[in-house]
Motif scaffolding. Structure first.
Motif, PDB file in Angstrom:
ATOM      1  N   GLU A 289      -4.426  60.992 -22.550  1.00 20.27           N
ATOM      2  CA  GLU A 289      -3.043  60.659 -22.890  1.00 20.27           C
ATOM      3  C   GLU A 289      -2.110  61.016 -21.739  1.00 20.27           C
ATOM      4  O   GLU A 289      -1.202  60.245 -21.396  1.00 20.27           O
ATOM      5  CB  GLU A 289      -2.604  61.379 -24.167  1.00 20.27           C
ATOM      6  N   THR A 290      -2.332  62.170 -21.133  1.00 22.55           N
ATOM      7  CA  THR A 290      -1.522  62.572 -19.980  1.00 22.55           C
ATOM      8  C   THR A 290      -1.654  61.566 -18.856  1.00 22.55           C
ATOM      9  O   THR A 290      -0.653  61.141 -18.264  1.00 22.55           O
ATOM     10  CB  THR A 290      -1.934  63.979 -19.492  1.00 22.55           C
ATOM     11  N   MET A 291      -2.880  61.168 -18.551  1.00 28.07           N
ATOM     12  CA  MET A 291      -3.091  60.205 -17.476  1.00 28.07           C
ATOM     13  C   MET A 291      -2.436  58.862 -17.803  1.00 28.07           C
ATOM     14  O   MET A 291      -1.838  58.237 -16.930  1.00 28.07           O
ATOM     15  CB  MET A 291      -4.579  60.002 -17.203  1.00 28.07           C
ATOM     16  N   ASN A 292      -2.528  58.425 -19.058  1.00 24.70           N
ATOM     17  CA  ASN A 292      -1.846  57.186 -19.450  1.00 24.70           C
ATOM     18  C   ASN A 292      -0.343  57.301 -19.220  1.00 24.70           C
ATOM     19  O   ASN A 292       0.285  56.379 -18.698  1.00 24.70           O
ATOM     20  CB  ASN A 292      -2.119  56.852 -20.921  1.00 24.70           C
ATOM     21  N   ASN A 293       0.237  58.427 -19.605  1.00 25.13           N
ATOM     22  CA  ASN A 293       1.673  58.640 -19.424  1.00 25.13           C
ATOM     23  C   ASN A 293       2.058  58.671 -17.945  1.00 25.13           C
ATOM     24  O   ASN A 293       3.076  58.095 -17.552  1.00 25.13           O
ATOM     25  CB  ASN A 293       2.125  59.922 -20.121  1.00 25.13           C
ATOM     26  N   VAL A 294       1.260  59.355 -17.152  1.00 27.34           N
ATOM     27  CA  VAL A 294       1.522  59.433 -15.710  1.00 27.34           C
ATOM     28  C   VAL A 294       1.465  58.035 -15.098  1.00 27.34           C
ATOM     29  O   VAL A 294       2.360  57.629 -14.349  1.00 27.34           O
ATOM     30  CB  VAL A 294       0.522  60.379 -15.015  1.00 27.34           C
ATOM     31  N   ILE A 295       0.418  57.296 -15.418  1.00 27.32           N
ATOM     32  CA  ILE A 295       0.226  55.971 -14.816  1.00 27.32           C
ATOM     33  C   ILE A 295       1.304  54.994 -15.267  1.00 27.32           C
ATOM     34  O   ILE A 295       1.825  54.229 -14.459  1.00 27.32           O
ATOM     35  CB  ILE A 295      -1.197  55.452 -15.092  1.00 27.32           C
TER      36      ILE A 295
END
Length: 117
Positions: free
Chosen positions: A10-16
């Motif tokens: 989820e963090t990576m999705n938000n960052v991207i």
């Protein structure tokens, strides 16, 4: 190798997502993203991040040099993308500054390939 948690994904999705919001609206580099397949590019970004973090490399496409050669990117373009990535990591993750700087160092190591020199 530890399993990726739902929180990490989820963090990576938000960052991207935020990273590409920044890139597409950036006055210097936004035009590079006008005709690009963003869902495909975001998928590649996920794969790149996994690889940079030492996770299994799931990417089997063109090299960084091949992928960017036709764009005729400059150092200024690269610096804008790197600054947007840093901002996305700082604002959309809980990674500490040391982790972010280490990650950006890995990105910096790709400058010559991305700029085709």
């Amino acid at each position: 190798m530890e399993e990726e948690t739902a929180e990490f994904k989820e963090t990576m999705n938000n960052v991207i997502e935020y990273f590409y919001e920044l890139n597409t609206s950036d006055p210097v580099i936004g035009h590079f993203f006008e005709t690009i397949d963003l869902p495909k590019l975001k998928k590649h970004q996920h794969q790149f991040i996994r690889m940079a973090l030492g996770k299994p490399n799931l990417y089997s496409g063109r090299s960084m040099r091949e992928s960017h050669a036709h764009l005729n990117l400059t150092d200024k373009d690269f610096d804008c993308v790197a600054a947007n990535l840093k901002k996305a990591l700082q604002n959309k993750s809980s990674f500490d500054e040391a982790f972010i700087n280490d990650f950006l160092g890995k990105v910096e190591g790709l400058r010559d390939d991305i700029l085709n020199r």
